[in-house]
Scaffold this motif. Structure first.
Motif, short mmCIF file in Angstrom:
data_model
loop_
_atom_site.label_atom_id
_atom_site.label_comp_id
_atom_site.label_asym_id
_atom_site.label_seq_id
_atom_site.Cartn_x
_atom_site.Cartn_y
_atom_site.Cartn_z
N ILE A 81 -4.44 5.08 9.75
CA ILE A 81 -3.73 4.88 8.50
C ILE A 81 -4.22 3.58 7.88
N GLU A 115 0.66 10.71 1.74
CA GLU A 115 1.91 10.26 2.35
C GLU A 115 2.46 11.24 3.38
N LEU A 118 4.44 10.10 6.48
CA LEU A 118 5.75 9.49 6.27
C LEU A 118 6.88 10.51 6.28
N ARG A 153 0.82 -1.22 0.00
CA ARG A 153 0.00 0.00 0.00
C ARG A 153 0.85 1.27 0.00
N TRP A 154 1.97 1.26 0.75
CA TRP A 154 2.76 2.48 0.94
C TRP A 154 4.14 2.42 0.31
#
Length: 284
Positions: A118, A272, A275, A25-26
């Motif tokens: 998240i 994002e 992050l 996913r990330w």
């Protein structure tokens, strides 16, 4: 890889399946003993350091910034919370927590947190479907005695089976993991999800929410897909109230609430921003 501060993840051995979904996913890289860099910012998925010595060593040897995700009620325990409190005194340590029970625990240890969710996976694999009639219960692995006890097999699930018969579903009945497609085919048969513990079974809760199913749970953050359930159902109490809430959802079988699903999506951070260090400096 995009320019971000956090691009790596350390995954608890108990959460490998969820960790892989999060990697995809990330666009993350798993950090292990084979590519270990103690200074690289890292996401920590699951704080099971009190159960797995090798995992504790990996976490302890890491000296860079960490974003911590707890893996449920099994790792938000005093020994781990004390460890995080001590670590945070000298190293950047960030925590996500929106569940009331977890927030209370963190406040007890004076641990700051960011109240947000998240998504651990790409939910496009779970498109919305009309409500079914069945009820889903999260019991972990039925061949795992501790999971059965923690997730109320005897006091809660068995009475539900006696009440609703074949309309009660739980997975995996044979102790094997189901594929995402198999889980989707099971979820779409259901109208509601029973969650006896606020710190366990949240991944299933989000899965079903993106399909348009609500979750009955006590002491959880108020959100559009949460039905406030009665307390102590994990101990077999207040089941008549629980049955009444289930019956209301069963009457909605065949309907599709797209507005609910949109409100569910709004509960997640989809960009994002989390992050990067700048997000945490502004939210702690």
């Amino acid at each position: 890889m995009k320019k971000r501060d956090f691009n790596h993840i350390i995954i608890s051995p108990y959460l490998k399946m969820f960790g892989q979904q999060m990697i995809e996913r990330w666009n993350l890289t798993e950090m292990t003993v084979h590519n270990f860099n103690p200074q690289t910012p890292v996401i920590v998925l699951g704080m099971h350091i009190h159960k797995i010595p090798s995992y504790k060593k990996l976490i302890h040897n890491h000296k860079g910034p960490q974003i911590i995700f707890f893996g449920g009620s099994g790792d938000a325990v005093p020994v781990n919370l004390s460890y995080i409190k001590h670590r945070r005194e000298s190293l950047p340590t960030y925590i996500f927590a929106k569940t009331k029970v977890l927030q209370v625990l963190l406040k007890k240890y004076n641990l700051p947190f960011t109240s947000a969710y998240i998504p651990f996976k790409d939910y496009s694999i779970f498109p919305p479907t009309p409500l079914g009639k069945k009820i889903y219960c999260h019991v972990g692995f039925p061949d795992h005695p501790q999971a059965l006890k923690r997730l109320a097999w005897k006091p809660l699930v068995q009475p539900l089976i006696r009440k609703y018969g074949k309309d009660i579903l739980y997975v995996p009945p044979n102790g094997k993991r189901f594929t995402p497609k198999q889980m989707y085919n099971l979820y779409k048969q259901c109208c509601v999800y029973i969650k006896p513990l606020s710190l366990s079974g949240s991944t299933t809760m989000w899965d079903m929410a993106y399909l348009g199913r609500k979750t009955i749970c006590h002491s959880f953050a108020p959100m559009p897909h949460i039905i406030k359930g009665p307390p102590q159902i994990k101990n077999g109490k207040n089941l008549d109230i629980l049955f009444s809430l289930i019956n209301k959802e069963q009457k909605k079988a065949g309907t599709l609430n797209l507005s609910l699903i949109e409100r569910v999506k709004a509960e997640h951070i989809h960009t994002e921003e989390w992050l990067n260090h700048t997000f945490w400096h502004g939210n702690i």
